[in-house]
Design a protein around this motif. Sequence first.
Motif, PDB file in Angstrom:
ATOM      1  N   UNK A  79      12.850  20.806 -79.082  1.00 43.79           N
ATOM      2  CA  UNK A  79      12.900  20.878 -77.625  1.00 43.79           C
ATOM      3  C   UNK A  79      14.312  21.111 -77.149  1.00 43.79           C
ATOM      4  N   UNK A  80      14.626  20.623 -75.944  1.00 42.50           N
ATOM      5  CA  UNK A  80      15.931  20.896 -75.333  1.00 42.50           C
ATOM      6  C   UNK A  80      16.451  19.679 -74.577  1.00 42.50           C
ATOM      7  N   UNK A  81      17.780  19.586 -74.543  1.00 49.12           N
ATOM      8  CA  UNK A  81      18.461  18.724 -73.582  1.00 49.12           C
ATOM      9  C   UNK A  81      18.710  19.536 -72.322  1.00 49.12           C
ATOM     10  N   UNK A  82      18.734  18.878 -71.175  1.00 53.08           N
ATOM     11  CA  UNK A  82      19.036  19.598 -69.961  1.00 53.08           C
ATOM     12  C   UNK A  82      18.835  18.770 -68.712  1.00 53.08           C
ATOM     13  N   UNK A  83      18.698  19.455 -67.588  1.00 52.20           N
ATOM     14  CA  UNK A  83      18.600  18.840 -66.266  1.00 52.20           C
ATOM     15  C   UNK A  83      17.323  19.306 -65.583  1.00 52.20           C
ATOM     16  N   UNK A  84      16.591  18.354 -65.032  1.00 50.19           N
ATOM     17  CA  UNK A  84      15.339  18.667 -64.333  1.00 50.19           C
ATOM     18  C   UNK A  84      15.625  18.836 -62.841  1.00 50.19           C
ATOM     19  N   UNK A  85      15.101  19.910 -62.270  1.00 48.24           N
ATOM     20  CA  UNK A  85      15.308  20.209 -60.853  1.00 48.24           C
ATOM     21  C   UNK A  85      14.008  20.022 -60.069  1.00 48.24           C
ATOM     22  N   UNK A  86      14.177  19.873 -58.761  1.00 49.25           N
ATOM     23  CA  UNK A  86      13.038  19.757 -57.869  1.00 49.25           C
ATOM     24  C   UNK A  86      13.492  19.984 -56.444  1.00 49.25           C
ATOM     25  N   UNK A  87      12.576  19.829 -55.494  1.00 49.58           N
ATOM     26  CA  UNK A  87      12.920  19.974 -54.082  1.00 49.58           C
ATOM     27  C   UNK A  87      13.353  18.631 -53.521  1.00 49.58           C
ATOM     28  N   UNK A  88      14.479  18.645 -52.778  1.00 45.97           N
ATOM     29  CA  UNK A  88      14.969  17.459 -52.099  1.00 45.97           C
ATOM     30  C   UNK A  88      15.435  17.804 -50.704  1.00 45.97           C
ATOM     31  N   UNK A  89      16.205  16.923 -50.113  1.00 46.05           N
ATOM     32  CA  UNK A  89      16.688  17.142 -48.742  1.00 46.05           C
ATOM     33  C   UNK A  89      17.569  18.382 -48.652  1.00 46.05           C
ATOM     34  N   UNK A  90      18.246  18.707 -49.750  1.00 48.26           N
ATOM     35  CA  UNK A  90      19.145  19.862 -49.749  1.00 48.26           C
ATOM     36  C   UNK A  90      18.526  21.081 -50.427  1.00 48.26           C
TER      37      UNK A  90
END
Length: 238
Positions: free
Chosen positions: A172-183
């Motif tokens: 698999x992978x290391x990384x950063x999960x994104x999503x929708x927020x206030x910005x």
Amino acid sequence: MSDPHIVIAQTNPRVRTTEPSLVPYITQRQGEEAAPANLVLRPVKGGGYRLHYRDEEPADRDVRGVLWARCSFNPLDESGMPLGAPQWRMMHPARQRATMQTLRCQVCNHPARTPLGYVFLAGPKDVDPDGPLVLTNQPPVCPRHVRAAARLCPHLRDDPRVFLTLSAPLYGVHGTVYGYGEDGVQVMARPDAPLPYGHPNLPTMLASQLVRRLGSFRAVDLEELMDELRHTTVSRAS
């Protein structure tokens, strides 16, 4: 978000060396910078979202379709090594991905396979060889650079754990999960443990390190490994 049943061989790529010309290929160099944020979430059929670059290219995704962090590249010297002062604490995401994907040496970018299999190194306290799952974000090392990697990296303390394996499938992978927020599109999580391929959060992850699982391995000490490699080389030559 880390899984206590997963043991990760995550070696610090920081290297201090008295041989300034010897810098691992995967080390990020001064002048190589992360690309500006250019991310968008697009809905997918059946529900959910998938992370994209607005100007995405095929090379932005790995063989399993995960989006990868962009980083600029410095020019290469005549031997194909990146130019620029090393940033010892950082691995270049694209070079880490390429060497891990193709199982090439993290130091010289040459094929890493030995007559005995592949050699992976980890710090002396990083991995329990008896753990249920041994993972590594460190590309393998070729026979020529096993000693150099052990000597130059303070994290290995001249006494690394050495894993000799015939099987190291992609995990698999290391990384950063994104999503929708206030910005708008923003960081939602930075998992401590790598996410395995097939994980439901991978469509919205921006990967930075490729991870393999060590299977069918032997844990040996450095001198034992070098003796075995010498013996194998002599046997093949005779």
